[in-house]
Design a protein around this motif. Sequence first.
Motif, PDB file in Angstrom:
ATOM      1  N   LEU A  18      48.544   2.708  57.383  1.00 17.31           N
ATOM      2  CA  LEU A  18      49.363   1.498  57.445  1.00 17.31           C
ATOM      3  C   LEU A  18      49.055   0.551  56.290  1.00 17.31           C
ATOM      4  CD1 LEU A  18      51.478  -0.132  58.943  1.00 17.31           C
ATOM      5  CD2 LEU A  18      49.659  -1.102  60.351  1.00 17.31           C
ATOM      6  N   ARG A  19      47.797   0.461  55.901  1.00 16.43           N
ATOM      7  CA  ARG A  19      47.435  -0.472  54.830  1.00 16.43           C
ATOM      8  C   ARG A  19      48.163  -0.135  53.537  1.00 16.43           C
ATOM      9  NH1 ARG A  19      41.300  -1.770  52.600  1.00 16.43           N
ATOM     10  NH2 ARG A  19      41.944  -3.247  50.978  1.00 16.43           N
ATOM     11  N   ASN A  20      48.247   1.127  53.202  1.00 15.74           N
ATOM     12  CA  ASN A  20      48.949   1.523  51.981  1.00 15.74           C
ATOM     13  C   ASN A  20      50.464   1.468  52.152  1.00 15.74           C
ATOM     14  OD1 ASN A  20      46.825   2.673  49.914  1.00 15.74           O
ATOM     15  ND2 ASN A  20      46.182   3.372  51.937  1.00 15.74           N
ATOM     16  N   ALA A  21      50.934   1.715  53.374  1.00 14.29           N
ATOM     17  CA  ALA A  21      52.377   1.666  53.621  1.00 14.29           C
ATOM     18  C   ALA A  21      52.913   0.240  53.567  1.00 14.29           C
ATOM     19  CB  ALA A  21      52.692   2.290  54.978  1.00 14.29           C
ATOM     20  N   LEU A  22      52.047  -0.753  53.747  1.00 17.83           N
ATOM     21  CA  LEU A  22      52.481  -2.142  53.732  1.00 17.83           C
ATOM     22  C   LEU A  22      52.792  -2.655  52.324  1.00 17.83           C
ATOM     23  CD1 LEU A  22      50.159  -3.837  56.371  1.00 17.83           C
ATOM     24  CD2 LEU A  22      52.633  -3.537  56.513  1.00 17.83           C
ATOM     25  N   LEU A  23      52.321  -1.956  51.283  1.00 19.60           N
ATOM     26  CA  LEU A  23      52.563  -2.415  49.920  1.00 19.60           C
ATOM     27  C   LEU A  23      54.061  -2.484  49.598  1.00 19.60           C
ATOM     28  CD1 LEU A  23      49.681  -0.595  47.998  1.00 19.60           C
ATOM     29  CD2 LEU A  23      49.838  -3.019  48.572  1.00 19.60           C
ATOM     30  N   TYR A  79      63.771  -3.383  56.777  1.00 23.28           N
ATOM     31  CA  TYR A  79      62.334  -3.355  57.071  1.00 23.28           C
ATOM     32  C   TYR A  79      61.975  -2.131  57.910  1.00 23.28           C
ATOM     33  CZ  TYR A  79      61.799  -8.071  55.246  1.00 23.28           C
ATOM     34  OH  TYR A  79      61.760  -9.168  54.424  1.00 23.28           O
ATOM     35  N   VAL A  80      62.799  -1.814  58.887  1.00 15.75           N
ATOM     36  CA  VAL A  80      62.520  -0.669  59.752  1.00 15.75           C
ATOM     37  C   VAL A  80      62.503   0.627  58.952  1.00 15.75           C
ATOM     38  CG1 VAL A  80      63.437   0.728  61.643  1.00 15.75           C
ATOM     39  CG2 VAL A  80      63.422  -1.757  61.832  1.00 15.75           C
ATOM     40  N   LEU A  81      63.541   0.858  58.164  1.00 10.94           N
ATOM     41  CA  LEU A  81      63.649   2.114  57.428  1.00 10.94           C
ATOM     42  C   LEU A  81      62.600   2.215  56.320  1.00 10.94           C
ATOM     43  CD1 LEU A  81      67.538   2.446  57.194  1.00 10.94           C
ATOM     44  CD2 LEU A  81      65.975   3.494  58.846  1.00 10.94           C
ATOM     45  N   THR A  82      62.324   1.095  55.642  1.00 13.86           N
ATOM     46  CA  THR A  82      61.296   1.112  54.592  1.00 13.86           C
ATOM     47  C   THR A  82      59.918   1.393  55.174  1.00 13.86           C
ATOM     48  OG1 THR A  82      62.556  -0.441  53.232  1.00 13.86           O
ATOM     49  CG2 THR A  82      60.203  -0.238  52.772  1.00 13.86           C
ATOM     50  N   MET A  83      59.587   0.715  56.279  1.00 16.58           N
ATOM     51  CA  MET A  83      58.282   0.911  56.907  1.00 16.58           C
ATOM     52  C   MET A  83      58.144   2.351  57.402  1.00 16.58           C
ATOM     53  SD  MET A  83      55.560  -0.938  57.601  1.00 16.58           S
ATOM     54  CE  MET A  83      54.523   0.423  57.141  1.00 16.58           C
ATOM     55  N   ARG A  84      59.182   2.878  57.999  1.00 21.57           N
ATOM     56  CA  ARG A  84      59.132   4.257  58.502  1.00 21.57           C
ATOM     57  C   ARG A  84      58.920   5.236  57.362  1.00 21.57           C
ATOM     58  NH1 ARG A  84      62.481   8.545  58.580  1.00 21.57           N
ATOM     59  NH2 ARG A  84      62.271  10.010  60.341  1.00 21.57           N
ATOM     60  N   SER A  85      59.691   5.102  56.289  1.00 26.61           N
ATOM     61  CA  SER A  85      59.608   6.040  55.170  1.00 26.61           C
ATOM     62  C   SER A  85      58.249   5.998  54.484  1.00 26.61           C
ATOM     63  CB  SER A  85      60.719   5.727  54.165  1.00 26.61           C
ATOM     64  OG  SER A  85      60.621   6.553  53.030  1.00 26.61           O
ATOM     65  N   THR A  86      57.767   4.795  54.183  1.00 25.56           N
ATOM     66  CA  THR A  86      56.493   4.683  53.466  1.00 25.56           C
ATOM     67  C   THR A  86      55.312   5.119  54.335  1.00 25.56           C
ATOM     68  OG1 THR A  86      56.352   2.337  54.110  1.00 25.56           O
ATOM     69  CG2 THR A  86      57.310   2.831  51.968  1.00 25.56           C
ATOM     70  N   LEU A  87      55.384   4.866  55.638  1.00 31.03           N
ATOM     71  CA  LEU A  87      54.291   5.277  56.514  1.00 31.03           C
ATOM     72  C   LEU A  87      54.257   6.790  56.684  1.00 31.03           C
ATOM     73  CD1 LEU A  87      51.933   4.369  58.197  1.00 31.03           C
ATOM     74  CD2 LEU A  87      53.468   4.017  60.136  1.00 31.03           C
ATOM     75  N   ILE A  88      55.418   7.419  56.759  1.00 33.80           N
ATOM     76  CA  ILE A  88      55.455   8.889  56.835  1.00 33.80           C
ATOM     77  C   ILE A  88      54.843   9.492  55.578  1.00 33.80           C
ATOM     78  CG2 ILE A  88      57.016  10.866  56.759  1.00 33.80           C
ATOM     79  CD1 ILE A  88      58.833   9.425  58.715  1.00 33.80           C
ATOM     80  N   ASP A  89      55.167   8.896  54.407  1.00 30.35           N
ATOM     81  CA  ASP A  89      54.564   9.380  53.157  1.00 30.35           C
ATOM     82  C   ASP A  89      53.047   9.194  53.175  1.00 30.35           C
ATOM     83  OD1 ASP A  89      57.050  10.049  52.210  1.00 30.35           O
ATOM     84  OD2 ASP A  89      57.323   8.203  51.050  1.00 30.35           O
ATOM     85  N   ALA A  90      52.599   8.040  53.661  1.00 30.29           N
ATOM     86  CA  ALA A  90      51.158   7.768  53.704  1.00 30.29           C
ATOM     87  C   ALA A  90      50.437   8.725  54.640  1.00 30.29           C
ATOM     88  CB  ALA A  90      50.913   6.327  54.127  1.00 30.29           C
TER      89      ALA A  90
END
Length: 320
Positions: free
Chosen positions: A238-243, A202-213
Amino acid sequence: MSLWSFVLRRFGRGILTIWFAVTVTFLLLRLLPGDPALAVASPNMTDEAREALLTQYGLNQPLIVQYGLYLWQLVQGNLGVSFTQSIPVLDVLMQRLPWTLLLTGTALVFTVLVGVPLGVLAAARRGTGWDRLVQIVGVTGQSLFVPSVGVLLLFTFGLTLGWFPIGGAYTNGTYGGEWYLSVIQHLVLPATSLVLIQLGSYVLTMRSTLIDALGEDYTTLAHANGMPPRRVLWKHALRNALLPTTTLIGLQLGFLVGGAVLTETVFAYPGIGRGIFEAVTQLDFPVLQGAFLMLALTVVVINMLTDLVYGLLDPRVKTS
């Protein structure tokens, strides 16, 4: 593709997945060493009594006949009768299901509540010491092994420090408020072991997707319009990174259920996972088949709900 077509396709895939899981489980259990007839027949029985008992459970039938009878029972909602306990399998599982739901539900909630903020913190402070520390936590969590974590927690906080109980789900002889407190105390160590195992993803996925967003055009435009960075982070990025994180919850649930089997065994927690371990040692086929079916059904339903939620959050999914 319409919403109903999207739902029907996911439902059809779920039915096929459950059938496949049922079939594979049925065949694999028959490959286990040992004779399941020993679980229901006593060595002191006469040949006639033994044959009658095996006929009652269908153990003297060819494999294809046993498979057909098992599917017919499932269609009727009958999971069979436990070889060792001589009670319906559904009753055996329903006694254990609440404990497994409590354990996995608690672990999932705390994993999300801790993992998502840590991922956001790492992405918001990319390249800093906090970011590197969070990444270390994430990578370390992904490399942990469930039984090893459980044994370490059990030895440290249970045996050595004596802060928490070392097994079971509650202390016998407790009632009312003391019983609820006992349940929480017994839950801490097994839930913590599952949280530690799942946290890294969860930590690594959230970090990666939020950086992209944060690098997308719409966030750049928000910054150019003078929107405060904190608002851009929490309202837009954050809203798009949560997908992807939403999808991860469904995918990781399967690993969470598998981890619960090992964790319940280590901590002697009376859930379905512990029941699977006991049924394997006793060659109790009906209980094993019922337990795996219930776990497979849970994972399939959660993944279907995850797909639906993802489709509602991102309409593009329904047309892909």
